[in-house]
Write an enzyme that holds these catalytic residues in place. Structure first.
Site, PDB file in Angstrom:
ATOM      1  CB  SER A  59      -0.821  -0.018   1.291  1.00  0.00           C
ATOM      2  OG  SER A  59      -2.114   0.432   1.086  1.00  0.00           O
ATOM      3  CD  GLU A  66       2.500  19.083  -9.530  1.00  0.00           C
ATOM      4  OE1 GLU A  66       2.701  18.039  -8.863  1.00  0.00           O
ATOM      5  OE2 GLU A  66       3.407  19.828  -9.924  1.00  0.00           O
ATOM      6  CB  SER A  67      -3.582  15.949  -6.518  1.00  0.00           C
ATOM      7  OG  SER A  67      -4.281  17.183  -6.600  1.00  0.00           O
ATOM      8  CG  HIS A  72      -4.272   0.304  -2.155  1.00  0.00           C
ATOM      9  ND1 HIS A  72      -3.702   0.530  -0.928  1.00  0.00           N
ATOM     10  CD2 HIS A  72      -4.963   1.422  -2.461  1.00  0.00           C
ATOM     11  CE1 HIS A  72      -4.043   1.749  -0.515  1.00  0.00           C
ATOM     12  NE2 HIS A  72      -4.810   2.302  -1.428  1.00  0.00           N
ATOM     13  CB  CYS A  87      -5.111  20.297  -9.879  1.00  0.00           C
ATOM     14  SG  CYS A  87      -3.991  20.545  -8.509  1.00  0.00           S
TER      15      CYS A  87
END
Lengths: 120, 120
Positions: A59, A66-67, A72, A87
């Site tokens: 994980s 930018e995010s 997983h 973004c």
């Protein structure tokens, strides 16, 4: 007249099937693959956090300016779930190509969601 | 005969609109809200990482044993993008209710995606 909407974020849902099991077991390797994809996208990495599950599976998240990217894995099913949320004007396609190649997925499924529809 | 498939993960896409701008600006507050949602879901928190953007906006992730929660906010649009990715029998609905209440969203949009379709 209808008001045009624009999306604040682009969200790639990437399902990787039939990957070599060995590539889905090690947090350090998954982290290397996701960081490489972030670099290909010309994203600015803020941090990352990967860990292993017992008996196996990985994980992880890479936080970018930018995010984010997340992964997983289920080695026993040769499957990895990857999300890329961005973004700004990143080179998303280069990142996707990098991930498909790194994880050697024989089959994949991709969907792009528009996130945050607002008036322009 | 067709083989039945089952999903390894459940992925909630949650779009929160018309939230009070003030609730979307502070990383510590967003972190508190997401950790509360994780607790409501009976998830086991492994770690979290939140940060602020300039001039405003929050980005954050809560890593749980059962996968992750993420958030990205655009206070100027009174919008927050939340993702909840889980495997295992969590109380997802309680987490969603907690988030809608905490962020005081006047409008929201929710979609559930099934991730990792494998043969049973």
């Amino acid at each position: 007249m209808s008001t045009p909407l624009r999306a604040l974020g682009r969200h790639i849902i990437l399902e990787l099937y039939d990957c070599p099991e060995e590539l889905l077991k090690h947090p350090a390797e998954a982290e290397r693959f996701l960081l490489a994809a972030a670099a290909e996208m010309k994203a600015t990495v803020v941090g990352s956090n990967f860990h292993a599950f017992s008996p196996y599976g990985v994980s992880g998240v890479v936080i970018i300016q930018e995010s984010h990217l997340t992964i997983h894995t289920w080695p026993e099913h040769r499957y990895a779930a990857i999300d890329i949320f961005t973004c700004g004007p990143l080179e998303l396609e280069a990142g996707i190509t990098s991930l498909l190649s790194a994880f050697q997925a024989k089959r994949h499924w991709l969907r792009e969601l528009e996130r945050g529809l607002v008036e322009d």
